[in-house]
Every structure is written in C-alpha cells, then in structure tokens.
Design an enzyme around this catalytic site. Structure first.
Site, PDB file in Angstrom:
ATOM      1  N   ARG A  54      80.580 152.242  25.077  1.00  0.00           N
ATOM      2  CA  ARG A  54      79.985 153.096  23.849  1.00  0.00           C
ATOM      3  C   ARG A  54      81.018 153.701  23.070  1.00  0.00           C
ATOM      4  NH1 ARG A  54      82.430 156.863  25.556  1.00  0.00           N
ATOM      5  NH2 ARG A  54      81.442 157.944  24.213  1.00  0.00           N
ATOM      6  N   GLY A  55      80.931 154.359  22.192  1.00  0.00           N
ATOM      7  CA  GLY A  55      81.823 155.022  21.312  1.00  0.00           C
ATOM      8  C   GLY A  55      81.996 154.307  20.007  1.00  0.00           C
ATOM      9  N   ALA A  56      82.178 154.900  18.808  1.00  0.00           N
ATOM     10  CA  ALA A  56      82.059 153.832  17.474  1.00  0.00           C
ATOM     11  C   ALA A  56      82.935 153.018  17.593  1.00  0.00           C
ATOM     12  CB  ALA A  56      81.851 155.029  16.359  1.00  0.00           C
ATOM     13  N   ARG A 113      72.874 148.633  18.298  1.00  0.00           N
ATOM     14  CA  ARG A 113      72.915 150.174  18.118  1.00  0.00           C
ATOM     15  C   ARG A 113      73.112 150.544  16.396  1.00  0.00           C
ATOM     16  NH1 ARG A 113      76.216 153.945  22.014  1.00  0.00           N
ATOM     17  NH2 ARG A 113      74.430 155.226  21.276  1.00  0.00           N
ATOM     18  N   GLN A 225      77.979 162.102  28.542  1.00  0.00           N
ATOM     19  CA  GLN A 225      79.441 161.492  28.239  1.00  0.00           C
ATOM     20  C   GLN A 225      80.527 162.494  28.466  1.00  0.00           C
ATOM     21  OE1 GLN A 225      76.651 161.072  26.444  1.00  0.00           O
ATOM     22  NE2 GLN A 225      76.594 159.355  25.257  1.00  0.00           N
ATOM     23  N   ASP A 266      80.232 158.895  14.395  1.00  0.00           N
ATOM     24  CA  ASP A 266      79.965 157.458  14.579  1.00  0.00           C
ATOM     25  C   ASP A 266      79.490 156.901  13.167  1.00  0.00           C
ATOM     26  OD1 ASP A 266      79.018 158.206  17.303  1.00  0.00           O
ATOM     27  OD2 ASP A 266      78.898 156.505  17.298  1.00  0.00           O
ATOM     28  N   ASN A 276      77.344 162.503  14.376  1.00  0.00           N
ATOM     29  CA  ASN A 276      78.022 162.293  15.874  1.00  0.00           C
ATOM     30  C   ASN A 276      77.202 162.631  16.997  1.00  0.00           C
ATOM     31  OD1 ASN A 276      80.244 161.863  17.459  1.00  0.00           O
ATOM     32  ND2 ASN A 276      80.482 163.948  17.845  1.00  0.00           N
ATOM     33  N   LYS A 277      77.371 162.633  17.984  1.00  0.00           N
ATOM     34  CA  LYS A 277      76.365 162.908  19.011  1.00  0.00           C
ATOM     35  C   LYS A 277      75.515 163.909  18.985  1.00  0.00           C
ATOM     36  CE  LYS A 277      76.009 160.588  21.955  1.00  0.00           C
ATOM     37  NZ  LYS A 277      74.805 159.732  21.791  1.00  0.00           N
TER      38      LYS A 277
HETATM   39  O1  MRU Z   1      76.205 157.280  22.215  1.00  0.00           O
HETATM   40  P1  MRU Z   1      77.526 157.123  22.543  1.00  0.00           P
HETATM   41  O2  MRU Z   1      78.247 157.767  23.670  1.00  0.00           O
HETATM   42  O3  MRU Z   1      78.145 155.751  21.985  1.00  0.00           O
HETATM   43  O4  MRU Z   1      78.100 158.459  21.272  1.00  0.00           O
HETATM   44  C1  MRU Z   1      79.500 158.338  21.269  1.00  0.00           C
HETATM   45  C2  MRU Z   1      79.763 159.863  20.181  1.00  0.00           C
HETATM   46  O5  MRU Z   1      78.946 160.392  19.582  1.00  0.00           O
HETATM   47  C3  MRU Z   1      81.315 159.660  19.817  1.00  0.00           C
HETATM   48  O6  MRU Z   1      81.611 160.918  19.465  1.00  0.00           O
HETATM   49  C4  MRU Z   1      81.609 158.839  18.485  1.00  0.00           C
HETATM   50  O7  MRU Z   1      81.447 157.550  18.835  1.00  0.00           O
HETATM   51  C5  MRU Z   1      83.015 159.100  18.441  1.00  0.00           C
HETATM   52  S1  MRU Z   1      84.056 158.088  19.484  1.00  0.00           S
HETATM   53  C6  MRU Z   1      85.741 158.079  19.212  1.00  0.00           C
END
Ligand code: MRU
Length: 389
Positions: A54-56, A113, A225, A266, A276-277
C-alpha cells in the site's frame, strides 16, 4: 532502508528467477516479516486491493511490475495454445491477443484502488510503452525495463524529497536548539514507496545528519499504518518516536509539543489540494489553528494534472469490517477481535481532502513549492494541464 541491519527496498525481482516479483507482505508487520511472491496479474491485483502492499508510490510501482507479469503471462498463454494446436493463428492475431490480455490486465490493476493516482499513472505509462512495440519479445523487454525504471525513479525522487525537506527540519532545529518534534499521519515511509519514503525521507536525512528529533506517530485507524508500519520503520532506523491515538495531535499542538507536520499524499490536484489517509484534514486544521507548519511530501507522479478541485478526487470506501474488527498479535499469531456491537453498521472512508489553504508547502523531488497552481507549475513547467503525463 535497513531491516535488522540488512538493506531492503519494498519490492524487487527474485534473484534466482526474474519472472517472480517479491514484496514484503505489510499486513503482518510489525510482528512478522513475510516475503511474498507475485507470479501473475491476479496475484498483483490481490496484493494491491487487499493491501499486502500500500502507499501511493508503491501501489504504482507494484502495478508496473504487474504489467510486466501480464506480458509474461500473455506470452505463456499463446505458447500453450500453440502447443495444444488450438489455433494456427497469423502473427498479427497473436499480437492482437497479446494486446487484449495486456489491456485487460491494465483495467484490472487500475480498478483495485481508486484514490492513489500513481497507480493509474504507472499502468498507463506501461501500456503506452508496451503498445509502441511491434513484437511480443520487445513488448516483454519494454515492460520489464519500464517497471525497473519506475521503481528506480521512485527511489531517487524520494531521496531528493529527503534532501529538500531536510532543510526545513534543519532550520527549525537551529532556531529551537532543542529536539524537533515532527508529527506524521499514516505510513508515508519507505514501505509505502520503494525506498526512503516521502514524509519520512526528510526525517531519515535529518537523523543521518545528526539532528535531534522525535516523531509523533498517529496510529491511523482503522488499519493502523502508523502504529504498525511507521513505528516499525522508525524503530529499525533507531529514531525516537511515540505512537499516539489519532485524536491526540490537536492536544499536542496546543501544548507546543509539535514543531512540524509532514504527511504524504495519494493524489494532489495541480492546484494543490491533497488527498491523504483519513484524518489528515483534521491534523491540518489543528496545525493551522496553532500556527504549526504543515507540509506534504510527494513525488510528481502523485500530482493529478487533470483535476483542479480536491472535491473531485475519488475517495475509496473500504469494507466496514476493517472498522468493526481490530487485528493484533497474540500468542505468536495474528488475531482479529470484534470491537463494535456486531449489528452496528460502520462506514470506512479511507481518505480525506486537505484544502490547499491549510498547507504550508509541498516538498517534491524538484524542490519545495506552495500549494497553488502557479507555484506547482513553476516547478514543473513541462507539464500540461489536462494531461496525465
Ligand atoms: O491506504 P494506504 O495505506 O495505501 O494509504 C497510504 C497513505 O495515505 C499515504 O500517506 C500515502 O499513500 C502517501 S505514501 C508515501
């Protein structure tokens, strides 16, 4: 980055067999370090959707490797057909079939996603390059080369983000002459990227340069996370940190216990609105109210050059069971326990949008800019509004 002293990236090709992509299954961290093999598009789509990765930036890179696996799979399917004498097709038909398989793989990966733009960006980049080649062999070679390139570029960009963001931390440290307290939300660390991280890259660089710092780690419900991944990353690197509940940030800011917030994103519109999250927006509001700088760290692959307004960003809604059940480690095993009344429905919005007016600056691989259209385009003059690349 290091895990128990050994260098890792978050994704790589298996050394003995380059037809297999390996990832760290992030669902088991911090309690177990499990490496998973991805052998085809379905494995890859599942790993992204169910958040093994996960993470963009990492979602984008994984999807790029998924497209390479799709090319291998498409070729294998054609060979099997030939062996079974199912069809004596012309070369052009074979290519059509190959292209169709690749197109379907791209669609499957993109729909895993919806919020992280890096995913669509990486898949479209792969499609464009693969479609330009005229033979299956060339398409395969291109898919691999481009996936590797996306991974390496992502790591390099994060390193640059670290160098630019470091200056912000250094300035605060020189003024304060005491520990710099940084708050971060979710995991925008090396696990979310290929290496270094986005929000964590300046932190790692500052630590390396000897700056005294401490990180407030938002737990980041419901998938935690922050509590699981960011805390684990910081622990591996030996950086002082404390995990806090998601609602503690405002209190800490009022008490003068936060000098700086850095988060990832993201998807960022070309005007500077940041998805973002979930919970990021509330931290930005609290930071504004308390006059605390709020920075967003991102590679340019996370900028959506087609979207003007944050409210247009698609917000992923995930399974309600992620809210209702909580997962942890007990007696050597991962366990799930029910948190809410079984009959209570839950809603699970995975992201929110922080409007540009709440953001002090964007830390990119080209430097730091303000969260507005002019400043972003000054940094990326070659970009055209309305185009994804
Ligand atoms: O749902 P996730 O865990 O994929 O969400 C991740 C985030 O919100 C991160 O802050 C974002 O992807 C930036 S990653 C460098």
């Amino acid at each position: 980055m290091k895990v128990k002293g050994k260098n890792y990236t978050s994704i790589w090709l298996k050394e003995e067999d380059e037809k297999i992509v390996q990832i760290i299954d992030q669902r088991s961290l911090p309690h177990e370090f499990i490496i998973e093999d991805l052998k085809n598009v379905n494995d890859t789509a599942k790993a992204i959707k169910e958040m093994h990765v996960r993470g963009a930036p990492l979602i984008g890179t994984t999807a790029a490797f998924g497209m390479y696996l799709a090319a291998l799979e498409a070729e294998k399917k054609l060979e099997e057909k030939k062996e079974n004498n199912e069809a004596k097709k012309e070369k052009t038909d074979e290519l059509d079939e190959f292209n169709l398989f690749i197109q379907k793989a791209a669609e499957k990966l993109i729909e895993t996603r919806p919020t992280a733009i890096d995913l669509e960006w990486a898949v479209k980049k792969q499609l464009e390059k693969i479609n330009r080649k005229n033979s299956i062999e060339d398409k395969k070679i291109t898919a691999l080369k481009n996936a590797k390139n996306i991974a390496n570029t992502s790591a390099e960009q994060c390193k640059k983000i670290g160098e630019f963001g470091f200056k912000i931390i250094k300035e605060i440290s020189e003024k304060k002459r005491d520990t710099v307290n940084i708050l971060t939300h979710c995991n925008a660390g090396w696990l979310a990227c290929v290496d270094y991280g986005t929000a964590t890259a300046p932190i790692y660089k500052a630590f390396e340069e000897g700056i005294d710092l401490h990180v407030w780690v938002d737990e980041t419900r419901p998938r935690n996370q922050g509590a699981r991944l960011t805390a684990w990353e910081l622990l591996q690197q030996g950086i002082k940190h404390s995990v806090i509940v998601d609602n503690a940030g405002g209190h800490l800011m009022q008490k003068g216990m936060v000098d700086l917030c850095i988060v990832g994103t993201d998807r960022t519109t070309f005007t500077g609105d940041v998805a973002n999250k979930i919970g990021t927006y509330l931290k930005a509001l609290a930071a504004k109210d308390n006059n605390i700088p709020f920075y967003v760290a991102l590679p340019s692959s996370t900028i959506d050059w087609e979207l003007r307004e944050g409210k247009e960003i698609p917000i992923e809604e995930r399974d309600e069971n992620e809210v209702k059940w909580i997962q942890g480690f007990h007696s050597g095993q991962m366990k799930k326990v029910l948190l809410t009344p079984e009959q209570s429905p839950a809603r699970n919005y995975a992201f929110d949008v922080t409007p540009r007016r709440l953001i002090t600056g964007l830390i990119t691989e080209r430097g730091i800019c303000q969260a507005n259209e002019k400043s972003i385009l000054d940094l990326f003059p070659e970009k055209t509004i309305g185009e994804i690349e």
